[in-house]
Structures are given as C-alpha cells and as structure tokens.
Design a protein around this motif. Structure first.
Motif, mmCIF file in Angstrom:
data_model
loop_
_atom_site.group_PDB
_atom_site.id
_atom_site.type_symbol
_atom_site.label_atom_id
_atom_site.label_comp_id
_atom_site.label_asym_id
_atom_site.label_seq_id
_atom_site.Cartn_x
_atom_site.Cartn_y
_atom_site.Cartn_z
ATOM 1 N N PHE A 30 70.847 86.417 137.148
ATOM 2 C CA PHE A 30 69.869 86.640 136.087
ATOM 3 C C PHE A 30 70.451 87.655 135.103
ATOM 4 O O PHE A 30 71.081 88.636 135.505
ATOM 5 C CB PHE A 30 68.551 87.194 136.636
ATOM 6 N N LYS A 31 70.235 87.419 133.827
ATOM 7 C CA LYS A 31 70.607 88.388 132.798
ATOM 8 C C LYS A 31 69.347 88.710 132.001
ATOM 9 O O LYS A 31 69.066 88.097 130.975
ATOM 10 C CB LYS A 31 71.702 87.820 131.896
ATOM 11 N N LEU A 90 61.501 87.756 134.428
ATOM 12 C CA LEU A 90 62.071 87.322 135.702
ATOM 13 C C LEU A 90 61.321 86.108 136.239
ATOM 14 O O LEU A 90 61.936 85.148 136.732
ATOM 15 C CB LEU A 90 62.021 88.477 136.708
ATOM 16 N N ILE A 91 59.999 86.109 136.127
ATOM 17 C CA ILE A 91 59.206 84.963 136.601
ATOM 18 C C ILE A 91 59.495 83.725 135.750
ATOM 19 O O ILE A 91 59.601 82.605 136.280
ATOM 20 C CB ILE A 91 57.708 85.316 136.590
ATOM 21 N N SER A 92 59.634 83.903 134.449
ATOM 22 C CA SER A 92 59.958 82.766 133.583
ATOM 23 C C SER A 92 61.300 82.157 133.953
ATOM 24 O O SER A 92 61.446 80.936 134.034
ATOM 25 C CB SER A 92 59.964 83.208 132.114
ATOM 26 N N MET A 93 62.299 83.010 134.194
ATOM 27 C CA MET A 93 63.615 82.503 134.568
ATOM 28 C C MET A 93 63.587 81.878 135.955
ATOM 29 O O MET A 93 64.313 80.907 136.226
ATOM 30 C CB MET A 93 64.643 83.632 134.513
ATOM 31 N N LYS A 94 62.758 82.403 136.827
ATOM 32 C CA LYS A 94 62.614 81.802 138.155
ATOM 33 C C LYS A 94 62.116 80.364 138.038
ATOM 34 O O LYS A 94 62.655 79.441 138.676
ATOM 35 C CB LYS A 94 61.637 82.633 138.985
ATOM 36 N N LYS A 95 61.097 80.146 137.205
ATOM 37 C CA LYS A 95 60.562 78.795 137.026
ATOM 38 C C LYS A 95 61.589 77.854 136.419
ATOM 39 O O LYS A 95 61.635 76.667 136.757
ATOM 40 C CB LYS A 95 59.320 78.854 136.144
ATOM 41 N N MET A 96 62.433 78.381 135.519
ATOM 42 C CA MET A 96 63.459 77.546 134.903
ATOM 43 C C MET A 96 64.592 77.233 135.881
ATOM 44 O O MET A 96 65.281 76.216 135.744
ATOM 45 C CB MET A 96 64.004 78.245 133.656
ATOM 46 N N ASN A 97 64.805 78.090 136.891
ATOM 47 C CA ASN A 97 65.864 77.874 137.885
ATOM 48 C C ASN A 97 65.425 76.973 139.030
ATOM 49 O O ASN A 97 66.266 76.293 139.638
ATOM 50 C CB ASN A 97 66.323 79.218 138.459
ATOM 51 N N LEU A 98 64.137 76.977 139.352
ATOM 52 C CA LEU A 98 63.663 76.281 140.550
ATOM 53 C C LEU A 98 64.108 74.822 140.650
ATOM 54 O O LEU A 98 64.572 74.393 141.716
ATOM 55 C CB LEU A 98 62.135 76.381 140.644
ATOM 56 N N PRO A 99 63.977 74.011 139.599
ATOM 57 C CA PRO A 99 64.362 72.593 139.757
ATOM 58 C C PRO A 99 65.855 72.399 140.045
ATOM 59 O O PRO A 99 66.256 71.332 140.510
ATOM 60 C CB PRO A 99 63.984 71.983 138.393
ATOM 61 N N TYR A 100 66.674 73.412 139.741
ATOM 62 C CA TYR A 100 68.123 73.272 139.904
ATOM 63 C C TYR A 100 68.666 74.259 140.932
ATOM 64 O O TYR A 100 69.862 74.569 140.924
ATOM 65 C CB TYR A 100 68.818 73.527 138.557
ATOM 66 N N LEU A 101 67.810 74.725 141.830
ATOM 67 C CA LEU A 101 68.184 75.804 142.731
ATOM 68 C C LEU A 101 69.376 75.431 143.606
ATOM 69 O O LEU A 101 70.253 76.265 143.858
ATOM 70 C CB LEU A 101 66.978 76.193 143.604
ATOM 71 N N PRO A 123 71.058 76.741 135.708
ATOM 72 C CA PRO A 123 71.135 76.890 134.247
ATOM 73 C C PRO A 123 71.591 78.291 133.875
ATOM 74 O O PRO A 123 71.200 79.278 134.513
ATOM 75 C CB PRO A 123 69.699 76.623 133.783
ATOM 76 N N GLU A 124 72.411 78.379 132.852
ATOM 77 C CA GLU A 124 72.861 79.691 132.353
ATOM 78 C C GLU A 124 71.860 80.145 131.293
ATOM 79 O O GLU A 124 71.884 79.693 130.159
ATOM 80 C CB GLU A 124 74.269 79.576 131.748
ATOM 81 N N LEU A 125 70.980 81.037 131.686
ATOM 82 C CA LEU A 125 69.867 81.449 130.836
ATOM 83 C C LEU A 125 70.162 82.798 130.186
ATOM 84 O O LEU A 125 70.682 83.711 130.837
ATOM 85 C CB LEU A 125 68.578 81.540 131.655
ATOM 86 N N HIS A 126 69.799 82.899 128.911
ATOM 87 C CA HIS A 126 70.016 84.167 128.209
ATOM 88 C C HIS A 126 68.908 84.375 127.188
ATOM 89 O O HIS A 126 68.623 83.486 126.387
ATOM 90 C CB HIS A 126 71.368 84.173 127.498
ATOM 91 N N ILE A 176 64.250 82.332 125.381
ATOM 92 C CA ILE A 176 65.250 82.169 126.434
ATOM 93 C C ILE A 176 65.943 80.829 126.221
ATOM 94 O O ILE A 176 65.305 79.774 126.266
ATOM 95 C CB ILE A 176 64.613 82.227 127.835
ATOM 96 N N TYR A 177 67.252 80.877 125.973
ATOM 97 C CA TYR A 177 68.026 79.664 125.745
ATOM 98 C C TYR A 177 68.883 79.349 126.967
ATOM 99 O O TYR A 177 69.374 80.244 127.656
ATOM 100 C CB TYR A 177 68.943 79.818 124.528
ATOM 101 N N GLU A 178 69.074 78.067 127.198
ATOM 102 C CA GLU A 178 69.968 77.607 128.256
ATOM 103 C C GLU A 178 71.331 77.343 127.636
ATOM 104 O O GLU A 178 71.459 76.529 126.712
ATOM 105 C CB GLU A 178 69.410 76.332 128.891
ATOM 106 N N LEU A 179 72.361 78.017 128.125
ATOM 107 C CA LEU A 179 73.671 77.987 127.494
ATOM 108 C C LEU A 179 74.651 77.036 128.159
ATOM 109 O O LEU A 179 75.832 77.023 127.809
ATOM 110 C CB LEU A 179 74.271 79.397 127.472
#
Length: 544
Positions: free
Chosen positions: A308-309, A338-349, A354-357, A373-376
């Motif tokens: 996480f960044k 952190l919760i937002s990034m967690k939700k974005m990571n869950l499907p690809y755990l 995803p590289e999120l920034h 928050i963009y996926e890079l």
C-alpha cells in the motif's frame, strides 16, 4: 446564528443551472467555515429507479473529498413543489452523510435543501435544522463570494501524510478462500495501530522558504483526543502562542508572513508534513531480553505481501490544534484510504495486485483539492482509466474538451520555496505565449484566431544550435509538442532535431540525404509525426 440573520454564502463560481445539468448535486462545505457556506458542488452520477445509489456515491465521494470538507446539503433540479423537493434533497444529503461518517443518526446538524428551476436557473434554499424537524425555513439572502481561493486559503493549510505499508499474509494453500478473511483481519489490525497509545506522529513544516526555523514536534497516540467532533472543536486565535506541544496550532508550522503578491491557491498553500512511526521500545521497570516465539503452521501455507502507498491530504485552518488535526483529519483519512484500497485489492488478492496510487488535483473552478486513486498497472490511455477520468469530469462539472485529471495535472507537493514562489524543481527558461500583447495588424475585415492554452516558443539558433535557413519546420514542431506537454496531453520531452529526424526515418523514408528539407517535413502528415514523438495518437475530442 439567529434565524432572522441567516444567509447562504456561496464561495464557488456562481451556480448556473442548465437543462443538461445533473438532477441532483451534493453541496460541499466545511466545519471550519461559517455555517451555510457552500464551497463546491459534486454531481450525483450513480442512481437507479428509486433514486441515488447511495453506497456507490458514498464510496467514491469518501475517496474524492478531503477530510476537512463535508457534504452539507443537496440541490435538486425540478419544477415540482419546492418545499417537497427540498425535503427530498435534505433526506438524500443526510442519507449520504450517514454513510460517509459511519453513523446512524446526525446530531443537531443543519442541512441545506436547494431547489433549482430548470427553465430559469433560479435557486431557492431551504434549511432543516435537525433530523427530527418537519418544517423547512426558506433562507434569504444568498451572497456570492468574488474570490473563493482567498476565502479558502487565506487562513487554510494542507496536511500531508505519506505512509507506505507492506502487509505480509500467510494463508493455507488448501484453503485459498481463507485469504480474504485473513486479509481483512490484517487491515483491521493496521487500523487499530493508528490509535495505539504507542504510535508516534512526527509533525514537520514542509515549507523551506521562510527564515523561521521550526523544529519538528512529536505527538503520541496517548496524547490525542478522539472524542470531540470536528464541528465542536474550538478554533484558537492564530496569533496565540503556546509552548506546550498539545496546545500547538497548525499555525505554528505555517509561514508567519506572506507576500502581498502571494497567490491564494492549493499550489501555494502551507503544507504540514505528518509521518507515522511506531514506538516499539519503552521504559520497563525490569530488565528483559528480546523474545522470539515460533508458531508452527498446521498446514502448508503461502506468504502473500500486499503493498500500500497511502498518501492522505487534508484541509485545516491554522487555528486548529495539531492533536485535533491528527485525530480528526489525518487518522480518519488514513483509515478511509486504506479501506478503499483494500476493496480495490480484494478481487485480485491471489493474482496480480493492482498498483494503486493516490493523486491530488485542484481543477479549475474548484477552490479545494480532490483526491483520486489511480491504478498504474496500465497506461493512462487504457480504456478503464479513460472511463474513470470521464466519470470524474462529469461528477466535478469539468469540461470534456481538455485533460484536467491526468497524472501530469496532479498537485506538485514537493518542497516549496515561498521566497521565490516556485518549486525547488527547475522550471523552463523558454518564452511562453509570445503572441500575447502583440498589436493587431490593422487589416480591416480580418479574423483573429488564437491558440487556447500555453505553449513554449522555439526559434532559430536556440540553445546554440545553428539551424538558420532550414530549421523552421523543426522549431514549429517543437512548439506544437510543447503545447501538448503544457496541456498535459503528453509527458514526453520536446524532441531535438536529431530525434525528429530519427522519427521521420522510422516512419518510412530511407533516404537520409532527403531528411531535413522543407519538402520532406511538409510531405509528412503532422498527425503521424506527433503519434511517433508523443507515443500516443492524439484525439482532441476525447482528451481523457
């Protein structure tokens, strides 16, 4: 404030309602501003047959809206009964705010319900004092501020917290479905650490242009106040001084004096840097040696590391205490991101993460920054990213004919030098927009066509390179590419003569002796050259 003295204050570009306007807009304010002050509006872009899709709206706005700003009401465009329409707007705003704050009841919070006539654009503002009240007060007068940026930034500042986290997880190979619950528990453990009594928050001034040397301040988790609501926090006089660190204000880390020519904007705002540290050593009455415990895994396990960044940006006024700024703005911001990034990571755990920034923007017409928050993993021209930016333009009411939310548009939060009012990064020394100020030709009946946006002027003999008599097309192309850069269509450097020649060779001509002639440059379609040099095909009608 007395009822008969109440008024709506709008500190954003005057609300203009057109037939193409969104049926529902969220009104944005701040607990740091006078009551009933509207600083911006966000369009509602997720709805269904029964009304707004509140879970989707809250999820996106929670990321987009900086801590320090709130939803204070809603505006509905319609011609039905004004008071009933206002009641719907108030109910929608309260429903959204409950989801944003995670509460089931809003205590004595005034909410604005605005109704706009789609034909005339006239707006009527109603006020609901509490959630239990059934009557609505029509509020007059309505005043419009003429300098929203000054209103926001004259006594405001930004809080910045950057926190990289490497989260290791071990899950059983024969039960990969357990990885999701293990991941969720690990996130909850990280969230709990933000409020741990042993956590340390290091507060520093990011501005280096002042002659005043401000020493960093350390605040521990045990010294923070997590009980008081932001709206109930007492703001102190910015001129007041207190040596006790618990009573230090944000003003302690802001410039004491600013130039009268200083522009009020997010780019020039005072930035307070906050770092999160965990104190793992503390005084003990007994001497003891470090101990290591070994827990044998019952099944074969696999190690998974999620990166996480976090980069949280918050708005505060200089009169707020540092301990309140951390406990009420920074920590909730870290938790939400952190919760937002967690939700974005869950499907690809269990696959490629995803590289999120996070990036922060202050687009034109909006006086405060927003966070995206963009996926890079993919480039900015990938359709998923294009669609995400298009929906953001729609929500923020931004024009669709220019890029405003690409990474190149994001705020530069590097160290600023207020003495020169510039970033410490070296800028361009080239002339810009040389057509401005040139007198007219005096030709009667002529039409004037001007470029929209800035460009850099490239000309013969520039940078000590002798291209006199043959380099006009090269310089023109360099000028055109600079326009694409400055409008953030591309971040590719302006090409040199040799790079332009190589691009022309790559396009198809194999006769180096012919390269450089005016006929050669004129024979090549500019769109192909730009495609080669910029690395992207340029579609001016779809700039996302």
């Amino acid at each position: 404030m007395e009822k008969n003295n109440r008024s709506i204050r709008i500190e954003c570009p005057k609300l203009l309602i057109t037939r193409n306007e969104s049926d529902l807009q969220w009104l944005i304010g701040s607990p740091f501003f006078p009551p009933l002050t509207i600083i911006s509006t966000f369009r509602c872009i997720h709805s269904n047959s029964s009304g707004p899709d509140f879970p989707k709206e809250s999820e996106e706005i929670r990321t987009l809206l900086l801590k320090g700003f709130d939803v204070i009401g809603a505006l509905i465009v319609g011609k039905s009964d004004p008071e009933k329409t206002a009641a719907r707007a108030v109910e929608a705003a309260r429903t959204l705010k409950k989801l944003l704050t995670g509460t089931t009841k809003l205590e004595n919070e005034e909410t604005i319900g605005a109704v706009a006539d789609p034909d005339t654009g006239d707006i009527r503002f109603f006020l609901s004092e509490t959630e239990s009240s059934t009557s609505f007060e029509l509020v007059n007068p309505v005043s419009y501020g003429d300098n929203p940026e000054k209103f926001v930034w004259e006594s405001g500042c930004l809080l910045l917290c950057q926190l990289p986290i490497k989260l290791p997880l071990c899950y059983p190979v024969n039960k990969p479905s357990d990885a999701e619950s293990i991941f969720s528990r690990a996130i909850e453990a990280v969230i709990a650490k933000f409020k741990d009594p042993n956590v340390v928050y290091l507060v520093e001034a990011s501005n280096r242009g002042s002659l005043d040397v401000v020493q960093p301040v350390i605040l521990r988790g045990s010294e923070l106040d997590f009980d008081a609501a932001v709206a109930n926090i007492e703001l102190l006089d910015e001129a007041a001084h207190n040596s006790e660190k618990k009573l230090l204000q944000c003003a302690h880390f802001c410039l004491k004096s600013k130039s009268t020519l200083q522009l009020f904007s997010a780019e020039n705002a005072d930035i307070i840097q906050i770092s999160v540290l965990l104190n793992r050593s503390e005084k003990s009455p007994k001497c003891s040696a470090p101990a290591v415990e070994y827990f044998a895994a019952m099944d074969e396990t696999r190690l998974l590391i999620v990166d996480f960044k976090l980069e949280v940006l918050c708005y505060a006024v200089q009169g707020i205490l540092l301990m309140h700024a951390i406990s009420k703005l920074i920590i909730p911001g870290l938790i939400d991101q952190l919760i937002s990034m967690k939700k974005m990571n869950l499907p690809y755990l269990l696959t490629q993460h995803p590289e999120l920034h996070p990036y922060h923007f202050c687009p034109p017409g909006i006086a405060h920054p927003v966070t995206v928050i963009y996926e890079l993993n993919y480039g900015e021209t990938e359709m998923k990213q294009v669609d995400a930016r298009r929906s953001l333009h729609l929500r923020l009411g931004l024009p669709f004919d220019r890029p405003l939310l690409r990474i190149a548009n994001s705020l530069d939060l590097s160290i600023k030098s207020h003495s020169s009012n510039r970033s410490t990064r070296k800028g361009s020394s080239l002339l810009k927009d040389v057509h401005i100020g040139i007198p007219g030709s005096g030709v009667s009946g002529g039409n004037i066509s001007l470029v929209q946006g800035s460009y850099e002027y490239y000309h013969y003999l520039q940078d000590g390179f002798d291209d006199s008599g043959w380099g006009c097309a090269y310089r023109s192309l360099q000028t055109i590419v600079s326009w694409f850069r400055l409008q953030h269509y591309s971040s590719v450097d302006v090409p040199s003569h040799r790079e332009i020649q190589q691009s022309l060779v790559d396009i198809g001509d194999k006769d180096p002796a012919f390269i450089g002639s005016r006929e050669w440059i004129g024979a090549i379609e500019l769109s192909f050259v730009l495609d080669k040099l910029l690395g992207v095909v340029v579609f001016l009608h779809t700039p996302f």
